[in-house]
Design an enzyme around this catalytic site. Sequence first.
Site, PDB file in Angstrom:
ATOM      1  CE  LYS A   1      -2.560 -16.147   1.902  1.00  9.86           C
ATOM      2  NZ  LYS A   1      -3.522 -15.108   2.329  1.00  9.86           N
TER       3      LYS A   1
ATOM      4  CE1 TYR B   1       1.327 -15.311   4.120  1.00  9.64           C
ATOM      5  CE2 TYR B   1       2.700 -15.885   2.236  1.00  9.64           C
ATOM      6  CZ  TYR B   1       1.650 -15.170   2.781  1.00  9.64           C
ATOM      7  OH  TYR B   1       0.920 -14.330   1.977  1.00  9.64           O
TER       8      TYR B   1
ATOM      9  CG  ASP C   1      -5.523  -2.954   7.493  1.00  7.08           C
ATOM     10  OD1 ASP C   1      -4.690  -3.120   8.398  1.00  7.08           O
ATOM     11  OD2 ASP C   1      -5.271  -3.159   6.290  1.00  7.08           O
TER      12      ASP C   1
ATOM     13  CB  ILE D   1      -2.412  -5.779  -2.852  1.00  5.88           C
ATOM     14  CG1 ILE D   1      -1.020  -6.289  -3.229  1.00  5.88           C
ATOM     15  CG2 ILE D   1      -3.413  -6.143  -3.955  1.00  5.88           C
ATOM     16  CD1 ILE D   1      -0.908  -7.808  -3.294  1.00  5.88           C
TER      17      ILE D   1
END
Length: 331
Positions: free
Chosen positions: A155, A151, A31, A12
Amino acid sequence: MRVLITGGAGFIGSHLVDRHLGQGDDVVVIDDFSTGSPANLAHLDHLAPGRLTVIEGRVEDRSSFERAFAGAELVYHLAARVGVFEVLRRPLDALQTNLRASEAVFERSAELGIRTVFTSTSEVYGKNDRNGLSETDDSIFGSTSISRWLYALSKATDEFMALAYFRERGLPITVARLFNTTGSRQAGAYGMVAPRFVRQALAGDPLIVFGDGSQTRCFTNVHDVVESLIRLGQTDAALGEVVNIGQPSEISILALAELIRTQAGSSSTIEHLDYDSAYGAGFEDMRRRVPDVSKLLRLTGFVPATPLATTIDQIITAIRAESGSELATGR
């Protein structure tokens, strides 16, 4: 405008880089290339000379971090450990990375007063499978002994942190919950089902469906996601808000496999693999996950609407081009 995109070499993130450079903005990417790839940005070397800066490093590393934030006017925080396989393989790394990176980004953005868009996930809804999940619906998670939920919980914690920074520190932030984004440049290695099916179909291999295939998902074209993120980053009414981003059209995983096989012109078979064999004993999956995107429409005037068939064609074209030659169709 100078834009910082954490995780900008990912699936993305790299499309977001494309859009901002296309609009004439300067872009800084940070990154560590753990799941992203320099190849996702290689096409920009000659298209945006001097306007793209790529910093290889982890978001939470101070030396990389300070350079990345210098002069930034808008931050998109996408850097995270992603994919079911990756989380199950290295759960501690996934938890620490997601929480530490987000804390570092939110703290620095708050210090500098920089507009921030944080990409969360529909995973935060957990086992809640009601039709048309809205942003205020409950999160329903499984046992902490099952790593599959790690996960989602990390989040969800990031979301609590983002909103706490908004309320207590005045951080101008928006939380975007993404529903199954897919498209070109997405890797199938981390559990992403659409590119995995496409690669199997083009190679003439069996398409492996986990479980009975009756579980449903809504797949969102990456270009629609990028458009939504950009609009949210420009909408003052979205500050301090959580906003779903998804294409509400629902499809079963078995029907997805059949659609991809047809569009790829493949004679591959479709085979089933039980969850325990795919992920390990005790894995839990959601039967369905459908977004309510009325809030996104109200705030931005836009909702994802690209047909799934169009998205699948884009993935097929990209994977064939990536191979350097026509892949077999399995005929």
